[in-house]
Design a protein around this motif. Sequence first.
Motif, short mmCIF file in Angstrom:
data_model
loop_
_atom_site.label_atom_id
_atom_site.label_comp_id
_atom_site.label_asym_id
_atom_site.label_seq_id
_atom_site.Cartn_x
_atom_site.Cartn_y
_atom_site.Cartn_z
N GLU A 172 0.85 -1.50 0.04
CA GLU A 172 -0.36 0.06 -0.03
C GLU A 172 0.68 1.44 0.29
OE1 GLU A 172 -2.33 1.63 3.46
OE2 GLU A 172 -3.35 0.79 2.60
N ILE A 173 0.74 2.21 -0.82
CA ILE A 173 1.44 3.62 -0.97
C ILE A 173 0.47 4.54 -0.10
CG2 ILE A 173 3.01 2.42 -2.42
CD1 ILE A 173 1.98 4.04 -4.44
N TRP A 174 -0.54 4.33 -0.75
CA TRP A 174 -2.16 5.63 0.00
C TRP A 174 -2.96 4.81 0.65
CZ3 TRP A 174 -6.41 7.17 -1.85
CH2 TRP A 174 -6.95 8.68 -2.12
N GLN A 175 -3.43 5.79 1.47
CA GLN A 175 -4.54 5.51 1.98
C GLN A 175 -5.81 6.95 2.20
OE1 GLN A 175 -6.29 3.46 5.67
NE2 GLN A 175 -4.69 1.76 4.75
N ARG A 176 -7.56 6.51 2.48
CA ARG A 176 -7.62 7.47 3.10
C ARG A 176 -8.69 7.35 3.93
NH1 ARG A 176 -3.82 9.92 2.64
NH2 ARG A 176 -3.27 11.82 1.49
N GLU A 177 -9.92 7.56 4.51
CA GLU A 177 -11.46 7.44 5.14
C GLU A 177 -11.67 8.36 3.91
OE1 GLU A 177 -11.60 7.87 9.38
OE2 GLU A 177 -9.93 6.67 9.66
N PRO A 215 -16.07 8.67 3.48
CA PRO A 215 -17.61 8.67 3.72
C PRO A 215 -18.39 6.87 3.41
CG PRO A 215 -17.00 10.61 2.95
CD PRO A 215 -15.77 9.85 2.47
N ASP A 216 -18.33 6.77 2.24
CA ASP A 216 -18.81 5.60 1.79
C ASP A 216 -17.75 5.17 0.45
OD1 ASP A 216 -20.63 4.08 0.50
OD2 ASP A 216 -22.21 6.05 -0.87
N ALA A 217 -18.16 3.95 0.62
CA ALA A 217 -16.18 2.90 -0.26
C ALA A 217 -17.00 2.74 -1.30
CB ALA A 217 -16.26 2.04 0.69
N ARG A 218 -18.68 2.75 -1.64
CA ARG A 218 -18.98 1.84 -2.69
C ARG A 218 -18.78 3.79 -3.58
NH1 ARG A 218 -19.33 0.33 -7.20
NH2 ARG A 218 -20.69 0.08 -8.67
N ALA A 219 -19.09 4.92 -3.55
CA ALA A 219 -19.51 6.49 -3.79
C ALA A 219 -17.78 6.73 -4.05
CB ALA A 219 -19.46 7.08 -2.90
N ALA A 220 -16.54 6.34 -3.68
CA ALA A 220 -14.98 6.62 -3.53
C ALA A 220 -14.65 4.94 -4.77
CB ALA A 220 -13.91 6.19 -2.63
N ALA A 221 -15.10 4.20 -4.61
CA ALA A 221 -15.02 3.21 -5.90
C ALA A 221 -15.92 3.48 -7.44
CB ALA A 221 -15.52 2.33 -5.74
N ILE A 222 -17.20 3.99 -7.15
CA ILE A 222 -17.50 4.97 -8.65
C ILE A 222 -16.50 6.37 -8.73
CG2 ILE A 222 -19.03 6.33 -9.34
CD1 ILE A 222 -21.21 4.34 -7.60
N PHE A 223 -16.16 7.46 -7.72
CA PHE A 223 -15.53 8.42 -8.24
C PHE A 223 -14.23 7.74 -8.78
CE2 PHE A 223 -11.98 10.90 -7.18
CZ PHE A 223 -12.79 12.21 -8.01
N VAL A 224 -13.41 7.19 -8.24
CA VAL A 224 -11.92 6.72 -9.00
C VAL A 224 -12.67 5.92 -10.49
CG1 VAL A 224 -10.57 4.94 -8.84
CG2 VAL A 224 -11.14 6.07 -6.75
N GLN A 225 -13.54 5.06 -10.16
CA GLN A 225 -14.02 4.50 -12.05
C GLN A 225 -14.20 5.91 -13.36
OE1 GLN A 225 -16.78 1.96 -11.21
NE2 GLN A 225 -15.58 0.42 -10.34
N LEU A 284 -8.20 0.67 -4.80
CA LEU A 284 -9.52 -0.06 -4.03
C LEU A 284 -10.60 0.86 -2.77
CD1 LEU A 284 -6.79 -3.02 -3.16
CD2 LEU A 284 -8.66 -3.58 -3.61
N ALA A 285 -11.54 0.71 -2.88
CA ALA A 285 -12.51 1.21 -1.87
C ALA A 285 -13.20 0.11 -1.03
CB ALA A 285 -13.48 1.89 -2.62
N GLU A 286 -13.26 0.34 -0.24
CA GLU A 286 -13.33 -1.30 0.59
C GLU A 286 -14.32 -0.60 2.46
OE1 GLU A 286 -9.53 -3.81 0.73
OE2 GLU A 286 -9.15 -1.90 2.33
N THR A 287 -14.36 -1.09 3.18
CA THR A 287 -15.57 -0.91 4.68
C THR A 287 -15.38 -2.80 5.28
OG1 THR A 287 -17.53 0.47 3.45
CG2 THR A 287 -17.33 -0.48 5.47
N PRO A 288 -14.02 -2.44 5.20
CA PRO A 288 -13.24 -3.24 6.78
C PRO A 288 -13.87 -3.65 8.09
CG PRO A 288 -11.97 -1.50 6.91
CD PRO A 288 -12.90 -1.14 6.11
N ALA A 289 -14.52 -4.64 8.34
CA ALA A 289 -15.38 -4.88 9.86
C ALA A 289 -14.62 -3.46 10.91
CB ALA A 289 -15.12 -5.74 9.95
N ASN A 290 -15.58 -3.18 11.43
CA ASN A 290 -14.85 -2.11 12.60
C ASN A 290 -13.82 -1.57 12.55
OD1 ASN A 290 -16.38 -4.31 14.37
ND2 ASN A 290 -14.52 -5.74 14.52
N SER A 291 -13.82 -1.01 11.18
CA SER A 291 -13.23 0.08 10.20
C SER A 291 -14.15 0.79 9.65
CB SER A 291 -11.98 -0.49 10.11
OG SER A 291 -10.86 -1.01 10.96
N PRO A 292 -13.65 2.19 10.20
CA PRO A 292 -14.46 3.14 8.76
C PRO A 292 -13.92 2.97 7.64
CG PRO A 292 -12.68 4.37 10.11
CD PRO A 292 -12.78 3.03 10.36
N PRO A 293 -14.58 3.04 6.31
CA PRO A 293 -14.84 2.43 5.36
C PRO A 293 -13.56 3.42 4.50
CG PRO A 293 -16.54 3.17 5.55
CD PRO A 293 -16.60 3.67 6.58
#
Length: 146
Positions: free
Chosen positions: A24-29, A31-41, A99-108
Motif C-alpha cells: 500500500e502506498i496511499w490511504q484515506r478514510e 464517507p462511503d466506499a461505494r461512492a469512492a469506487a465510482i469516483f475512481v472509475q 480499492l474502496a472498501e469497508t472493513p469490519a470494525n473500521s471506517p470505509p
Amino acid sequence: QSSKASSYRLPKWEELLLPFVGPEIWQREVPDARAAAIFVQQWADTFFAADRGAVARFGAKTPVEQRHTSAGCIFKFRPVSTPSGREFADLDQGGLEFLAETPANSPPRLRARRTAYGFKAVIKDNSEQALLRQFEQDWEEAAGVS
C-alpha cells in the motif's frame, strides 16, 4: 484470581499488516466506499480512456492503461516498448490498484497499492507519484477540501 475480563485487546493483525500487501502506498478514510469506487472509475475514464493524453499532462513518463474492478480501478503501466498485441492481463511492468472498501470494525477507506510488478520490473516511482498527486488533488477538490 479475578474473574473480571481484561480490558486488554489483541491487535488487529490483519489491519496492521494490510499496508504491506501490495504494498500500500496511499490511504484515506472516506464517507462511503461505494461512492469512492465510482469516483475512481469515473476519474480513470475521464483522464485515462484511450487517446486522452493524460499521462504527459500529469507529469508521468510511462503510458497507462486502466480497467474497472468491483472495488475501484487498476492502472497498469505500458512502456512504449511493450508490443501492441499484449493484453491488459499480461502487462507486468507495474501499476496501481485503487480499492474502496469497508472493513469490519473500521471506517470505509480508499487505498492505492502497487500491483502487476513482474520479476525484475523497475518500480516506476515517478509515474506512480504523478498519478497519485493528481488523483489526490482531484479527490480533495471534489470533496471540497482545500
